[in-house]
Design a protein around this motif. Structure first.
Motif, PDB file in Angstrom:
ATOM      1  N   THR A 144       0.817  -1.208   0.000  1.00  0.00           N
ATOM      2  CA  THR A 144       0.000   0.000   0.000  1.00  0.00           C
ATOM      3  C   THR A 144       0.855   1.264   0.000  1.00  0.00           C
ATOM      4  O   THR A 144       0.538   2.226  -0.698  1.00  0.00           O
ATOM      5  CB  THR A 144      -0.937   0.008   1.218  1.00  0.00           C
ATOM      6  OG1 THR A 144      -0.160  -0.222   2.396  1.00  0.00           O
ATOM      7  CG2 THR A 144      -1.993  -1.057   1.098  1.00  0.00           C
ATOM      8  N   GLU A 145       1.943   1.272   0.757  1.00  0.00           N
ATOM      9  CA  GLU A 145       2.791   2.465   0.804  1.00  0.00           C
ATOM     10  C   GLU A 145       3.493   2.681  -0.526  1.00  0.00           C
ATOM     11  O   GLU A 145       3.580   3.811  -1.020  1.00  0.00           O
ATOM     12  CB  GLU A 145       3.816   2.327   1.936  1.00  0.00           C
ATOM     13  CG  GLU A 145       4.596   3.593   2.174  1.00  0.00           C
ATOM     14  CD  GLU A 145       5.456   3.499   3.412  1.00  0.00           C
ATOM     15  OE1 GLU A 145       6.528   4.128   3.419  1.00  0.00           O
ATOM     16  OE2 GLU A 145       5.066   2.802   4.360  1.00  0.00           O
ATOM     17  N   ALA A 175       1.075   4.076  -2.966  1.00  0.00           N
ATOM     18  CA  ALA A 175       0.831   5.496  -2.699  1.00  0.00           C
ATOM     19  C   ALA A 175       1.971   6.348  -3.254  1.00  0.00           C
ATOM     20  O   ALA A 175       1.736   7.419  -3.825  1.00  0.00           O
ATOM     21  CB  ALA A 175       0.671   5.729  -1.201  1.00  0.00           C
ATOM     22  N   HIS A 176       3.196   5.872  -3.124  1.00  0.00           N
ATOM     23  CA  HIS A 176       4.330   6.602  -3.690  1.00  0.00           C
ATOM     24  C   HIS A 176       4.217   6.675  -5.208  1.00  0.00           C
ATOM     25  O   HIS A 176       4.485   7.726  -5.805  1.00  0.00           O
ATOM     26  CB  HIS A 176       5.645   5.924  -3.302  1.00  0.00           C
ATOM     27  CG  HIS A 176       5.962   6.029  -1.847  1.00  0.00           C
ATOM     28  ND1 HIS A 176       6.963   5.308  -1.264  1.00  0.00           N
ATOM     29  CD2 HIS A 176       5.409   6.755  -0.846  1.00  0.00           C
ATOM     30  CE1 HIS A 176       7.030   5.586   0.027  1.00  0.00           C
ATOM     31  NE2 HIS A 176       6.086   6.466   0.297  1.00  0.00           N
ATOM     32  N   TRP A 192       1.474   6.619  -6.882  1.00  0.00           N
ATOM     33  CA  TRP A 192       0.378   7.528  -7.208  1.00  0.00           C
ATOM     34  C   TRP A 192       0.865   8.976  -7.158  1.00  0.00           C
ATOM     35  O   TRP A 192       0.502   9.789  -8.000  1.00  0.00           O
ATOM     36  CB  TRP A 192      -0.792   7.339  -6.242  1.00  0.00           C
ATOM     37  CG  TRP A 192      -2.002   8.091  -6.669  1.00  0.00           C
ATOM     38  CD1 TRP A 192      -2.998   7.647  -7.475  1.00  0.00           C
ATOM     39  CD2 TRP A 192      -2.321   9.445  -6.332  1.00  0.00           C
ATOM     40  NE1 TRP A 192      -3.922   8.636  -7.663  1.00  0.00           N
ATOM     41  CE2 TRP A 192      -3.527   9.755  -6.966  1.00  0.00           C
ATOM     42  CE3 TRP A 192      -1.706  10.415  -5.558  1.00  0.00           C
ATOM     43  CZ2 TRP A 192      -4.133  10.988  -6.852  1.00  0.00           C
ATOM     44  CZ3 TRP A 192      -2.306  11.654  -5.451  1.00  0.00           C
ATOM     45  CH2 TRP A 192      -3.506  11.936  -6.095  1.00  0.00           C
ATOM     46  N   VAL A 193       1.681   9.307  -6.165  1.00  0.00           N
ATOM     47  CA  VAL A 193       2.203  10.668  -6.048  1.00  0.00           C
ATOM     48  C   VAL A 193       3.048  11.004  -7.270  1.00  0.00           C
ATOM     49  O   VAL A 193       2.928  12.092  -7.845  1.00  0.00           O
ATOM     50  CB  VAL A 193       3.015  10.831  -4.741  1.00  0.00           C
ATOM     51  CG1 VAL A 193       3.787  12.137  -4.733  1.00  0.00           C
ATOM     52  CG2 VAL A 193       2.091  10.752  -3.545  1.00  0.00           C
ATOM     53  N   ILE A 223      -0.535  16.193  -0.433  1.00  0.00           N
ATOM     54  CA  ILE A 223      -0.205  14.758  -0.554  1.00  0.00           C
ATOM     55  C   ILE A 223      -0.850  13.982   0.581  1.00  0.00           C
ATOM     56  O   ILE A 223      -1.423  12.908   0.369  1.00  0.00           O
ATOM     57  CB  ILE A 223       1.332  14.567  -0.574  1.00  0.00           C
ATOM     58  CG1 ILE A 223       1.929  15.132  -1.861  1.00  0.00           C
ATOM     59  CG2 ILE A 223       1.686  13.091  -0.441  1.00  0.00           C
ATOM     60  CD1 ILE A 223       3.442  15.161  -1.875  1.00  0.00           C
ATOM     61  N   LYS A 283      -4.507  13.373  -0.025  1.00  0.00           N
ATOM     62  CA  LYS A 283      -4.835  12.393  -1.073  1.00  0.00           C
ATOM     63  C   LYS A 283      -4.469  10.959  -0.687  1.00  0.00           C
ATOM     64  O   LYS A 283      -5.253  10.047  -0.896  1.00  0.00           O
ATOM     65  CB  LYS A 283      -4.110  12.757  -2.377  1.00  0.00           C
ATOM     66  CG  LYS A 283      -4.653  13.973  -3.035  1.00  0.00           C
ATOM     67  CD  LYS A 283      -6.013  13.707  -3.619  1.00  0.00           C
ATOM     68  CE  LYS A 283      -6.491  14.928  -4.378  1.00  0.00           C
ATOM     69  NZ  LYS A 283      -7.729  14.696  -5.067  1.00  0.00           N
ATOM     70  N   VAL A 284      -3.273  10.735  -0.159  1.00  0.00           N
ATOM     71  CA  VAL A 284      -2.815   9.360   0.091  1.00  0.00           C
ATOM     72  C   VAL A 284      -2.764   8.989   1.559  1.00  0.00           C
ATOM     73  O   VAL A 284      -2.515   7.832   1.882  1.00  0.00           O
ATOM     74  CB  VAL A 284      -1.426   9.095  -0.557  1.00  0.00           C
ATOM     75  CG1 VAL A 284      -1.499   9.229  -2.039  1.00  0.00           C
ATOM     76  CG2 VAL A 284      -0.367   9.996   0.020  1.00  0.00           C
ATOM     77  N   GLY A 285      -2.979   9.941   2.444  1.00  0.00           N
ATOM     78  CA  GLY A 285      -2.986   9.631   3.867  1.00  0.00           C
ATOM     79  C   GLY A 285      -1.800  10.235   4.589  1.00  0.00           C
ATOM     80  O   GLY A 285      -0.774  10.548   3.981  1.00  0.00           O
ATOM     81  N   VAL A 304       2.620   9.094   4.962  1.00  0.00           N
ATOM     82  CA  VAL A 304       3.132   8.336   3.814  1.00  0.00           C
ATOM     83  C   VAL A 304       4.314   9.080   3.228  1.00  0.00           C
ATOM     84  O   VAL A 304       5.348   8.496   2.938  1.00  0.00           O
ATOM     85  CB  VAL A 304       2.023   8.122   2.760  1.00  0.00           C
ATOM     86  CG1 VAL A 304       2.585   7.452   1.514  1.00  0.00           C
ATOM     87  CG2 VAL A 304       0.904   7.282   3.340  1.00  0.00           C
TER      88      VAL A 304
END
Length: 192
Positions: free
Chosen positions: A95-96, A99-100, A102-103, A153, A156-158, A161
């Motif tokens: 998941t992490e 998320a990276h 996605w950024v 950020i 959006k991703v929590g 992160v």
């Protein structure tokens, strides 16, 4: 038929397999072989078949079976690809990293089109985003707005992160030529 059953029973005894004694179960369990037909004799009853339908199919081990002991037909309900992918990502603890990614892929949505035109995410390592800018002026501006970028950020991703933003100016040309060189001040221009 009777002869094959006797040979099977004898083989099982020789191998040490214990066979159940069905004669003690009563006449309602197994019909005797010498009855003229199955309709004339007692009906066969198997313990456990009178369970409710939902309990009969809620087996923990093995393949679920129907009332007659045969396997149930295969269900054709298939999970969506997104659901399968999401469960696989959670199972492998990606998941992490997702998320990276996605950024990096949605950088222009996070900072805006104008800023994204002059900046580029080089890498994300250890929860820290490394951003390169095409001029020193844009690098300075990115340092001023890094708190807002980190908040966008996190929205959006929590939270936690991405924890830090490293901003770099443009890369300068290397003036080192050859194995022998004289240390000096280098060029007198800022390149940006």
């Amino acid at each position: 038929m009777r002869q094959t059953f006797d040979t099977l029973r004898e083989t099982a005894r020789r191998r040490g397999v214990r066979l159940p004694d069905l004669s003690r179960q009563g006449s309602a369990v197994v019909p005797r072989r010498n009855t003229p037909s199955l309709t004339d004799g007692p009906q066969v009853t198997v313990p456990g078949l009178d369970l409710p339908e939902e309990r009969r199919h809620a087996t923990v081990r093995g393949i679920p079976t129907g009332a007659d002991g045969r396997a149930l037909p295969r269900g054709y309900k298939v999970s969506s690809f997104g659901a399968l992918l999401g469960s696989e990502i959670r199972k492998r603890d990606w998941t992490e990293k997702m998320a990276h990614g996605w950024v990096m892929g949605h950088w222009d949505e996070l900072v805006g089109a104008k800023i994204a035109q002059h900046t580029h995410v080089e890498m994300i390592k250890g929860g820290e985003v490394h951003v390169s800018c095409d001029s020193t002026a844009w690098a300075t501006q990115m340092k001023y707005i890094q708190r807002e970028v980190l908040a966008a950020i996190a929205a959006k991703v929590g939270p936690d992160v991405v924890t830090k933003l490293h901003v770099y100016g443009p890369r300068t040309k290397s003036w080192r030529y050859g194995p022998l060189h004289v240390k000096g001040r280098g060029p007198r221009d800022t390149y940006g």
